[in-house]
Scaffold this motif. Structure first.
Motif, PDB file in Angstrom:
ATOM      1  N   UNK A   1      67.190 -18.791 -11.901  1.00  0.00           N
ATOM      2  CA  UNK A   1      68.067 -19.542 -11.036  1.00  0.00           C
ATOM      3  C   UNK A   1      68.029 -21.373 -11.554  1.00  0.00           C
ATOM      4  N   UNK A   2      67.398 -21.490 -12.823  1.00  0.00           N
ATOM      5  CA  UNK A   2      67.823 -22.704 -13.340  1.00  0.00           C
ATOM      6  C   UNK A   2      68.862 -22.781 -14.044  1.00  0.00           C
ATOM      7  N   UNK A   3      69.592 -21.585 -14.519  1.00  0.00           N
ATOM      8  CA  UNK A   3      70.972 -21.800 -15.316  1.00  0.00           C
ATOM      9  C   UNK A   3      71.802 -21.175 -14.572  1.00  0.00           C
ATOM     10  N   UNK A   4      73.441 -21.519 -14.830  1.00  0.00           N
ATOM     11  CA  UNK A   4      74.416 -20.806 -13.980  1.00  0.00           C
ATOM     12  C   UNK A   4      74.488 -19.595 -14.272  1.00  0.00           C
ATOM     13  N   UNK A   5      74.809 -18.968 -12.835  1.00  0.00           N
ATOM     14  CA  UNK A   5      75.068 -17.433 -13.143  1.00  0.00           C
ATOM     15  C   UNK A   5      76.206 -17.157 -13.792  1.00  0.00           C
ATOM     16  N   UNK A   6      76.422 -16.104 -14.710  1.00  0.00           N
ATOM     17  CA  UNK A   6      77.560 -15.862 -15.383  1.00  0.00           C
ATOM     18  C   UNK A   6      77.804 -14.221 -14.702  1.00  0.00           C
ATOM     19  N   UNK A   7      79.468 -14.017 -14.438  1.00  0.00           N
ATOM     20  CA  UNK A   7      79.806 -12.906 -13.913  1.00  0.00           C
ATOM     21  C   UNK A   7      81.005 -12.414 -14.873  1.00  0.00           C
ATOM     22  N   UNK A   8      80.836 -11.104 -14.797  1.00  0.00           N
ATOM     23  CA  UNK A   8      82.269 -10.485 -15.295  1.00  0.00           C
ATOM     24  C   UNK A   8      83.318  -9.822 -14.278  1.00  0.00           C
ATOM     25  N   UNK A   9      84.423 -10.273 -14.097  1.00  0.00           N
ATOM     26  CA  UNK A   9      85.235  -9.700 -13.005  1.00  0.00           C
ATOM     27  C   UNK A   9      86.302  -8.739 -13.609  1.00  0.00           C
ATOM     28  N   UNK A  10      87.010  -8.167 -12.432  1.00  0.00           N
ATOM     29  CA  UNK A  10      88.005  -7.547 -12.571  1.00  0.00           C
ATOM     30  C   UNK A  10      88.842  -7.918 -11.478  1.00  0.00           C
ATOM     31  N   UNK A  11      90.082  -8.323 -11.873  1.00  0.00           N
ATOM     32  CA  UNK A  11      91.256  -8.632 -11.070  1.00  0.00           C
ATOM     33  C   UNK A  11      92.559  -7.370 -11.129  1.00  0.00           C
ATOM     34  N   UNK A  12      92.641  -6.789  -9.845  1.00  0.00           N
ATOM     35  CA  UNK A  12      93.505  -5.888 -10.145  1.00  0.00           C
ATOM     36  C   UNK A  12      94.356  -5.600  -8.891  1.00  0.00           C
ATOM     37  N   UNK A  13      95.623  -5.059  -9.216  1.00  0.00           N
ATOM     38  CA  UNK A  13      96.672  -4.812  -7.977  1.00  0.00           C
ATOM     39  C   UNK A  13      97.205  -3.243  -8.690  1.00  0.00           C
ATOM     40  N   UNK A  14      97.613  -2.644  -7.355  1.00  0.00           N
ATOM     41  CA  UNK A  14      98.192  -1.351  -7.670  1.00  0.00           C
ATOM     42  C   UNK A  14      99.291  -1.238  -6.678  1.00  0.00           C
ATOM     43  N   UNK A  15     100.591  -0.495  -7.211  1.00  0.00           N
ATOM     44  CA  UNK A  15     101.640  -0.378  -5.916  1.00  0.00           C
ATOM     45  C   UNK A  15     100.931   0.398  -4.780  1.00  0.00           C
ATOM     46  N   UNK A  16     101.734  -0.191  -3.935  1.00  0.00           N
ATOM     47  CA  UNK A  16     101.263   0.377  -2.266  1.00  0.00           C
ATOM     48  C   UNK A  16     101.083   1.884  -2.233  1.00  0.00           C
ATOM     49  N   UNK A  17     102.054   2.723  -2.769  1.00  0.00           N
ATOM     50  CA  UNK A  17     101.995   4.074  -2.691  1.00  0.00           C
ATOM     51  C   UNK A  17     101.046   4.760  -3.354  1.00  0.00           C
ATOM     52  N   UNK A  18     100.187   4.101  -4.292  1.00  0.00           N
ATOM     53  CA  UNK A  18      99.277   4.758  -5.243  1.00  0.00           C
ATOM     54  C   UNK A  18      97.989   4.869  -4.561  1.00  0.00           C
ATOM     55  N   UNK A  19      98.076   5.713  -3.560  1.00  0.00           N
ATOM     56  CA  UNK A  19      96.715   5.685  -2.676  1.00  0.00           C
ATOM     57  C   UNK A  19      95.335   6.432  -3.462  1.00  0.00           C
ATOM     58  N   UNK A  20      95.679   7.351  -4.112  1.00  0.00           N
ATOM     59  CA  UNK A  20      94.539   8.114  -4.947  1.00  0.00           C
ATOM     60  C   UNK A  20      94.042   6.999  -5.998  1.00  0.00           C
TER      61      UNK A  20
END
Length: 318
Positions: free
Chosen positions: A5-24
């Protein structure tokens, strides 16, 4: 996964977008991220504590998103300060996932109408649930501890129902012994052996006394004077402090092999509860099947020996 807790937390992230018609593809990506324990930082941005394993998994999801016609970017995030680290950590709070499991375990503990098979069946399901939540509880706290305690209480109830003479832990110093002094002996434990007794008999036969003979007692008081008792009150080898009999035998005979210690953790989990171990549910299911199949305890042990051999080989290969 622990965080200083004394050191800043590191995260790995994923930003994603998909066309609205790609439900599956959208549903598939969401389910994969949920199974990994990813938290939602904002709409379309998912994060996990930074690790190579998490980066690899997110990279795989990113590739699938792009193949489906979407966009995906991996991100590295570092909390600015302790306050932001705390907010990021709170994203992974599993209290709401542990709470219903604890409630169900407490209800099971309070239900006096259930018989042993019913408790066994329900506990197998609860063990699997707990293992799944623990696997994504990256910052364990009181919620996980409460769930582990509740499972341990239910395990203790099951042990008392299935084995009314389950030993109480002794408080004593374990003396280091030599297997050479324990050859060709008669070993005695309670009849209809279950996890700790079967595993202990395997350990005796494989690592302590290759010519061991076993007898199965209807009552602990039936133990012959010339026999070495194990896993009952007053036995030569039994529970000591926080150790189950299998672990007591490991310590008593200086069996410090890492694979044996991992097997001991599985036996401990299944015999008295505690921290879930991934292999526990499968081993319990296999041995339960053998126990139902073999009414003779000698045949039951003979059938169980290769099961423990195989699990030890699995741990040795890791």
């Amino acid at each position: 996964m622990n965080h200083d807790i004394t050191s800043p937390l590191l995260l790995i992230g994923l930003a994603l977008t998909l066309p609205s018609h790609t439900t599956t593809p959208r549903t598939k990506a969401w389910r994969a991220l949920k199974a990994m324990g990813a938290a939602v930082l904002r709409d379309g941005v998912y994060v996990l504590p930074a690790s190579l394993a998490h980066e690899d998994k997110l990279s795989g999801i990113a590739a699938e998103v792009e193949q489906a016609g979407g966009t995906a970017e991996l991100l590295s995030l570092r909390a600015r300060d302790a306050e932001q680290s705390a907010r990021f950590t709170a994203l992974f709070d599993r209290s709401e996932e542990f709470a219903p499991l604890v409630a169900q375990l407490q209800a099971l503990l309070a239900d006096d109408a259930l018989d042993t098979p019913a408790v066994e069946r329900r506990l197998r399901g609860f063990r699997r649930q707990l293992e799944q939540i623990v696997a994504i509880d990256f910052f364990p706290g009181e919620a996980q501890a409460q769930a582990v305690r509740a499972l341990a209480d239910c395990e203790a109830r099951l042990a008392a129902m299935a084995s009314p003479h389950e030993p109480d832990p002794a408080r004593k110093q374990i003396t280091l012994l030599s297997p050479a002094d324990y050859q060709g002996r008669l070993w005695a434990t309670r009849a209809r052996p279950w996890m700790d007794r079967l595993a202990s008999a395997w350990l005796i036969a494989r690592y302590i006394d290759a010519n061991a003979r076993f007898i199965w007692l209807a009552q602990p008081d039936d133990c012959p004077l010339d026999a070495l008792g194990f896993d009952f009150d007053g036995a030569t080898f039994s529970h000591v402090d926080g150790l189950v009999t299998f672990e007591t035998l490991l310590a008593s005979f200086g069996l410090n092999d890492e694979a044996l210690a991992r097997l001991g953790a599985v036996i401990h989990c299944l015999d008295v509860g505690g921290i879930p171990v991934p292999e526990a549910t499968g081993l319990a299911a296999v041995l339960d099947g053998l126990r139902r199949q073999e009414a003779d305890d000698d045949r039951l042990l003979a059938a169980a020996l290769p099961i423990f051999d195989a699990l030890l080989r699995h741990f040795t290969a890791d």
